[in-house]
Enzyme design. Structure first.
Site, PDB file in Angstrom:
ATOM      1  N   GLY A 234       1.840   9.026  15.644  1.00 51.39           N
ATOM      2  CA  GLY A 234       3.101   9.019  14.638  1.00 51.39           C
ATOM      3  C   GLY A 234       4.278   8.530  15.407  1.00 51.39           C
ATOM      4  O   GLY A 234       4.134   8.466  16.640  1.00 51.39           O
TER       5      GLY A 234
ATOM      6  N   GLY B  96       3.775  10.102  10.609  1.00 46.32           N
ATOM      7  CA  GLY B  96       2.787   9.202  10.603  1.00 46.32           C
ATOM      8  C   GLY B  96       3.317   8.331   9.736  1.00 46.32           C
ATOM      9  O   GLY B  96       4.376   8.330   8.651  1.00 46.32           O
ATOM     10  N   PHE B  97       2.613   7.253   9.678  1.00 48.65           N
ATOM     11  CA  PHE B  97       2.848   6.103   8.598  1.00 48.65           C
ATOM     12  C   PHE B  97       2.840   6.805   7.018  1.00 48.65           C
ATOM     13  O   PHE B  97       3.875   6.716   6.556  1.00 48.65           O
ATOM     14  CB  PHE B  97       1.731   5.093   8.597  1.00 48.65           C
ATOM     15  CG  PHE B  97       1.543   4.225   7.401  1.00 48.65           C
ATOM     16  CD1 PHE B  97       2.672   3.553   6.988  1.00 48.65           C
ATOM     17  CD2 PHE B  97       0.191   4.126   6.796  1.00 48.65           C
ATOM     18  CE1 PHE B  97       2.482   2.656   5.810  1.00 48.65           C
ATOM     19  CE2 PHE B  97       0.077   3.068   5.615  1.00 48.65           C
ATOM     20  CZ  PHE B  97       1.296   2.444   5.084  1.00 48.65           C
ATOM     21  N   ILE B  98       1.706   7.280   6.671  1.00 44.48           N
ATOM     22  CA  ILE B  98       1.681   7.773   5.072  1.00 44.48           C
ATOM     23  C   ILE B  98       2.498   9.087   5.228  1.00 44.48           C
ATOM     24  O   ILE B  98       3.237   9.323   4.159  1.00 44.48           O
ATOM     25  CB  ILE B  98       0.389   8.214   4.830  1.00 44.48           C
ATOM     26  CG1 ILE B  98      -0.642   6.757   4.968  1.00 44.48           C
ATOM     27  CG2 ILE B  98       0.138   8.768   3.406  1.00 44.48           C
ATOM     28  CD1 ILE B  98      -2.138   6.702   4.502  1.00 44.48           C
TER      29      ILE B  98
ATOM     30  N   TYR C 211     -15.707   8.787  13.505  1.00 43.93           N
ATOM     31  CA  TYR C 211     -14.569   9.288  12.782  1.00 43.93           C
ATOM     32  C   TYR C 211     -15.009   9.539  11.282  1.00 43.93           C
ATOM     33  O   TYR C 211     -14.829  10.846  10.702  1.00 43.93           O
ATOM     34  CB  TYR C 211     -13.868   7.901  12.576  1.00 43.93           C
ATOM     35  CG  TYR C 211     -12.406   7.843  11.676  1.00 43.93           C
ATOM     36  CD1 TYR C 211     -11.609   8.703  11.932  1.00 43.93           C
ATOM     37  CD2 TYR C 211     -12.306   7.171  10.434  1.00 43.93           C
ATOM     38  CE1 TYR C 211     -10.641   8.896  11.026  1.00 43.93           C
ATOM     39  CE2 TYR C 211     -11.195   7.338   9.732  1.00 43.93           C
ATOM     40  CZ  TYR C 211     -10.334   8.154   9.802  1.00 43.93           C
ATOM     41  OH  TYR C 211      -9.373   8.307   9.068  1.00 43.93           O
TER      42      TYR C 211
ATOM     43  N   ALA D 219      -6.634  15.111   4.076  1.00 45.14           N
ATOM     44  CA  ALA D 219      -7.067  13.678   3.778  1.00 45.14           C
ATOM     45  C   ALA D 219      -8.141  13.128   4.561  1.00 45.14           C
ATOM     46  O   ALA D 219      -8.313  13.179   5.711  1.00 45.14           O
ATOM     47  CB  ALA D 219      -5.634  12.891   4.523  1.00 45.14           C
TER      48      ALA D 219
ATOM     49  N   LYS E 256     -14.875  13.378   9.491  1.00 40.69           N
ATOM     50  CA  LYS E 256     -13.997  13.475   8.368  1.00 40.69           C
ATOM     51  C   LYS E 256     -14.969  13.913   7.194  1.00 40.69           C
ATOM     52  O   LYS E 256     -14.509  14.911   6.305  1.00 40.69           O
ATOM     53  CB  LYS E 256     -13.446  11.986   7.917  1.00 40.69           C
ATOM     54  CG  LYS E 256     -12.250  11.928   8.541  1.00 40.69           C
ATOM     55  CD  LYS E 256     -11.009  12.722   8.219  1.00 40.69           C
ATOM     56  CE  LYS E 256      -9.728  12.312   8.835  1.00 40.69           C
ATOM     57  NZ  LYS E 256      -8.803  13.755   8.420  1.00 40.69           N
TER      58      LYS E 256
ATOM     59  N   THR F 129      -9.522  15.969  17.721  1.00 36.04           N
ATOM     60  CA  THR F 129      -8.331  16.008  16.554  1.00 36.04           C
ATOM     61  C   THR F 129      -8.955  16.407  14.965  1.00 36.04           C
ATOM     62  O   THR F 129      -8.603  17.248  14.231  1.00 36.04           O
ATOM     63  CB  THR F 129      -7.507  14.881  16.550  1.00 36.04           C
ATOM     64  OG1 THR F 129      -7.234  14.524  17.888  1.00 36.04           O
ATOM     65  CG2 THR F 129      -6.300  15.010  15.708  1.00 36.04           C
TER      66      THR F 129
END
Ligand code: UDP
Length: 326
Positions: A36, A10-12, A149, A117, A153, A95
């Protein structure tokens, strides 16, 4: 050190993998390539200290094997991006909740330290700006899918802290505020890649609502540095940290800055929220982190200004830097 990064394509995650490879560590990633991309890790694939597995974190036996090979785990695999969340709420919840359950359960068997995260989304509609880690979370109505979301989280956070308190599994939680830089895609709604691509193509820059909502944007290289420092700090265990910049900008100002820096003739258009998203959307009016906690522990301060950040994204999308360079 041997490092496992879930969501490592993925990005990070891919920037974090780069940083550990550069430091001389051994990096393992697992990614199902749902958000990703192989492009993000293309330059690492042949590296002798880089190992990748294309699979889901829901696959417990595979996660168990990888955890076994590593010393620490960064759990970054998640469904992210407001557009994806609003359009695929079932996948988002599954997920983010089940994936984290698997990672924590497997890490617990070997007592490997896990950094989870989380997100600034968990502050939700709180008006207590700047947000402090010990502040209350104000989640919106369940009829607005966006909040699934934040809620998923928040469950991840409770679960990770429960593993620490009840089972002494060392866990660290980070709440990432808006993170930007090369390799971020605008496909799932993220505003900066969206505005930059619109400006470079001379298309209208789409400001949702009245543009007075604000955000703070932090460069991915600063975020990666913070993640690495926290992972190695013994006092970070069992704690929650905001990571982000506190340079606040309204979305309208952002659109104007992107237009100026690209020298684009694009017009700025206002798009009503109900046209931007079919359903389940509600914006956060302001989002600013209090970063005194992470600053006190590991000396974190963002080093890149908004204009510098925007320039790295413009260079990336203008093709002046590769997917691998900053
Ligand atoms: N936004 C916008 N135009 C776009 C995409 C996003 O005006 O094309 C706004 C969005 O409504 C929000 C802000 O930009 O106020 C940041 O959106 P993003 O999806 O990047 O992240 P968020 O901070 O909301 O998670």
């Amino acid at each position: 050190m041997r490092v496992l990064i879930t969501g490592g394509a993925g990005f990070i995650g891919s920037h974090l993998a780069d940083a550990y490879i550069e430091r001389g560590d051994e990096v393992y990633i697992i990614d199902d390539l749902s958000t990703g991309s192989i492009e993000n890790i293309k330059h690492l694939k042949a590296h002798p200290r880089f190992h990748y597995t294309i699979d889901s974190v829901h696959n417990a036996p595979i996660v168990a094997e990888l955890v076994d090979q590593c010393d620490v785990v960064f759990h970054l695999a998640a469904a992210v991006g407001v557009r994806l969340i609003v359009e695929s709420p079932v996948r988002t919840i599954e997920t983010n909740v089940h994936g984290t359950e698997v990672v924590l359960a497997q890490a617990n068997k070997k007592k490997k330290k896990v950094l989870i995260a989380s997100t600034s989304e968990v502050y939700g509609l709180s008006a207590d700006v700047p947000f402090r880690e010990d502040g209350c979370l104000v989640l919106g109505a369940t009829t607005k899918g966006r909040w699934s979301y934040a809620c998923s989280k928040a469950i991840d956070e409770f679960l990770a802290l429960a593993y620490w308190r009840e089972k002494r599994l060392p866990t660290i939680i980070v709440r990432l505020f808006n993170t930007v830089g090369p390799r971020q895609t605008g496909q799932y709604g993220m505003v900066i890649p969206t505005f930059v691509k619109q400006a470079l193509a001379g298309r209208p820059i789409t400001v949702y609502g009245d543009g007075r909502q604000s955000r703070c944007f932090c460069h991915v290289s600063d975020v990666v540095g913070a993640l690495m420092r926290l992972m190695e700090h013994p006092q970070a265990v069992g704690e929650v940290f905001n990571i982000g910049s506190n340079e606040e900008v309204t979305i309208l100002e952002l659109a104007e800055r992107v237009r100026k820096l690209t020298g684009s003739p694009s017009e700025i258009v206002f798009v009503p929220y109900d046209e931007a998203y079919e359903q389940g959307f509600e914006d956060m009016p302001r989002r600013v982190p209090d970063i005194s906690k992470i600053n006190a522990l590991v000396g974190f301060r963002p080093t890149k200004s908004l204009d510098e950040i925007l320039q790295t994204v413009i260079d990336f999308y203008a093709g002046r830097t590769t997917a691998h360079g900053d």
